[in-house]
Design a protein around this motif. Structure first.
Motif: not given
Length: 555
Positions: A228-244
């Protein structure tokens, strides 16, 4: 993709003045129903369909076998990837992560390198990412997609427009023929593109990465306190992986020269030209209808209908309290030769105030439109259009409230007991309902019969008289809702949802048909929308013949 502005102030002002004046002139309405000798043709249609992702639902693309093949190949790829289930780092590379980490540090975010190196880098793209239920429960890929997939903005001309994240599953039309091309545009969109976004306090400039929000453990218990503490950068990374992964999948199973032009055709027909294609069907095939009830109508459609061919032949009537947020409204079109004066008054507020006290009826602004109108012979009508909630739980309460208003004098001395009722609706009823969860179609039939009404499907509707046939593909974030190509009917939304209701003492049914082609024919077991039929609801049309008071019918 630009749209026309919402309802013009001139038209809205004229509507409000007309409505206010007409309320005063309808207080002396007839208390006994006058016989009519008119046949009335009624059409009802929920015209909404695909929103942002042209691949989300199975559609029918005639003369294009490449579409069906691609969607089946995607299904097989996700269902049984085998050796194609590659490690994430072979798709979203270490170089891409390094660039992303640099961007995230520049905006002051904490590093998520430990999550990358110890976990996500070595996951398998299908079994370890797309199909990981825990990742879904944490919303680490779906949350950033929901926020940045398609962003409503103010265009350069001041009109409403949209901005699309570079991904497969929206209306983005840039080049996704390679992962390198994709990442360049993706990073630019997320971190440097400035968007003009309308807010309640005016237009503000924002960048997509600033729109992301924390994923709270209190709301999504699957996410840990550390995550939760790093949920914004963590979801950004996961979102990039998803799109890739999606870009890789498309270019592996097809070629850019095939799937990208196919996507553009779908966007053109199902999104960009949705309103013109919908109007074309109504103008070319159903303009002879005396009453057209429409549901989930956008303000762009209302403007284009009023200013086009339909506006020449029909009064275009929309709710006084129009839904500008969801932009989904119930609308009525009255043929001018049949109803020369259009609407006499809007009684939507009376219907809404007639709900049982304390009842929580799931209706939103714009879902109901109820009016009074007199035909050319002076015969008074109550005419309504309604869009039910997804589970159909508002349908019976709305019908009860409408009938309560029709059959009782109200505080405004507006007597409606002598009016003829015509009600076109997307009831969102189901072949097999669940008490308190999904509205059963046979239960709905019993309810309208209890009000001395019948329907275009008779007193007892056939549960297999389907008016929807749609199913989600595997090319969308919610894989738990995906339907295999062989199970569209079994697991899709194939249900009897749409109705035309009327009083059996006033009218008999001369003819009824449903249509999922725009050509007055319905192809059973065909998934729709199609490129030619832009809605996921079939259109209904019925010819009602007058019943004379001695019980006979005049043909």
């Amino acid at each position: 993709l630009a749209f026309r502005p919402a309802l013009t102030p001139r038209r809205l002002l004229c509507y409000c003045v007309t409505t206010a004046a007409s309320v005063l002139t309808t207080t002396t309405a007839m208390t006994t129903s006058s016989p009519t000798k008119r046949h009335i043709t009624v059409t009802t249609w929920n015209i909404a369909a695909i929103n942002n992702n042209p691949f989300e639902y199975w559609i029918t693309m005639e003369k294009n076998p490449a579409y069906e093949k691609l969607m089946i190949d995607i299904e097989s790829f996700i269902d049984s990837p085998g050796e194609k289930d590659l490690p994430v780092h072979e798709i979203f590379t270490d170089r891409m992560f390094d660039r992303l980490e640099t961007r995230m540090k520049m905006v002051g975010w904490d590093s998520v390198r430990t999550y990358w190196e110890s976990d996500f880098r070595n996951r398998r793209i299908i079994s370890g990412f797309l199909k990981d239920k825990m990742l879904g429960n944490k919303r680490l890929a779906s949350m950033p997609d929901r926020i940045t997939n398609t962003i409503n903005i103010e265009g350069s001309d001041g009109y409403a427009a949209i901005a699309c994240r570079p991904t497969v599953i929206n209306m983005y039309e840039g080049d996704l023929s390679s992962l390198d091309l994709w990442y360049e545009e993706w990073e630019k969109f997320m971190f440097t593109t400035e968007l003009k976004i309308k807010t309640t306090s005016g237009v503000k400039v924002n960048t997509p990465y600033k729109m992301l929000t924390d994923i709270k453990n209190s709301k999504y218990p699957a996410i840990t306190e550390d995550e939760e503490k790093v949920s914004i950068p963590l979801q950004t990374m996961c979102g990039a992986i998803f799109d890739a992964i999606l870009v890789h999948m498309m270019n592996t199973l097809s070629t850019p020269s095939v799937w990208q032009p196919m996507k553009k055709i779908m966007i053109e027909s199902l999104q960009k030209k949705k309103v013109p294609n919908t109007l074309k069907i109504l103008e070319n095939t159903y303009a002879s209808s005396d009453i057209i009830a429409l549901q989930e109508v956008s303000s762009a459609f209302i403007n284009m209908a009023a200013e086009g061919a339909l506006g020449m032949t029909h009064h275009v009537i929309y709710p006084e309290k129009i839904d500008s947020a969801r932009d989904q409204n119930s609308v009525l079109l009255l043929k001018k030769s049949t109803f020369p004066n259009g609407s006499s008054s809007e009684i939507t507020s009376l219907v809404e105030s007639a709900f049982e006290e304390g009842a929580k009826v799931p209706v939103s602004q714009g879902d109901i439109l109820a009016i009074t109108a007199d035909d050319a012979d002076g015969v008074p009508y109550v005419i309504a259009s309604f869009h039910g909630d997804t589970n159909g739980l508002a349908t019976i309460p709305v019908l009860d409230a409408l009938m309560k208003v029709v059959r009782s004098d109200n505080e405004n001395s507006l007597s409606l007991s002598g009016h003829k009722l015509i009600f076109g609706l997307d009831a969102n009823t189901y072949e097999s309902g669940k008490s308190g969860k999904m509205q059963d179609v046979l239960e709905f039939g019993k309810k309208y019969v209890s009000h001395d009404l019948t329907s275009c499907w008779g007193d007892v509707p056939n549960p297999k008289q389907y008016t929807t046939y749609n199913a989600r593909t595997f090319l969308q974030p919610q894989l738990n809702k995906a339907c295999k190509s062989t199970q569209k009917k079994l697991n899709g939304d194939v249900n009897p949802k749409d109705f035309i209701l009327f009083n059996s003492k006033d009218f008999g049914l001369e003819e009824v048909w449903k249509d999922n082609t725009g050509e007055k024919k319905y192809i059973e077991d065909m998934a729709f929308p199609t490129l030619n039929f832009p809605s996921d609801h079939g259109l209904l049309s019925a010819v009602l013949k007058p019943n004379i008071r001695d019980g006979s019918s005049e043909l």
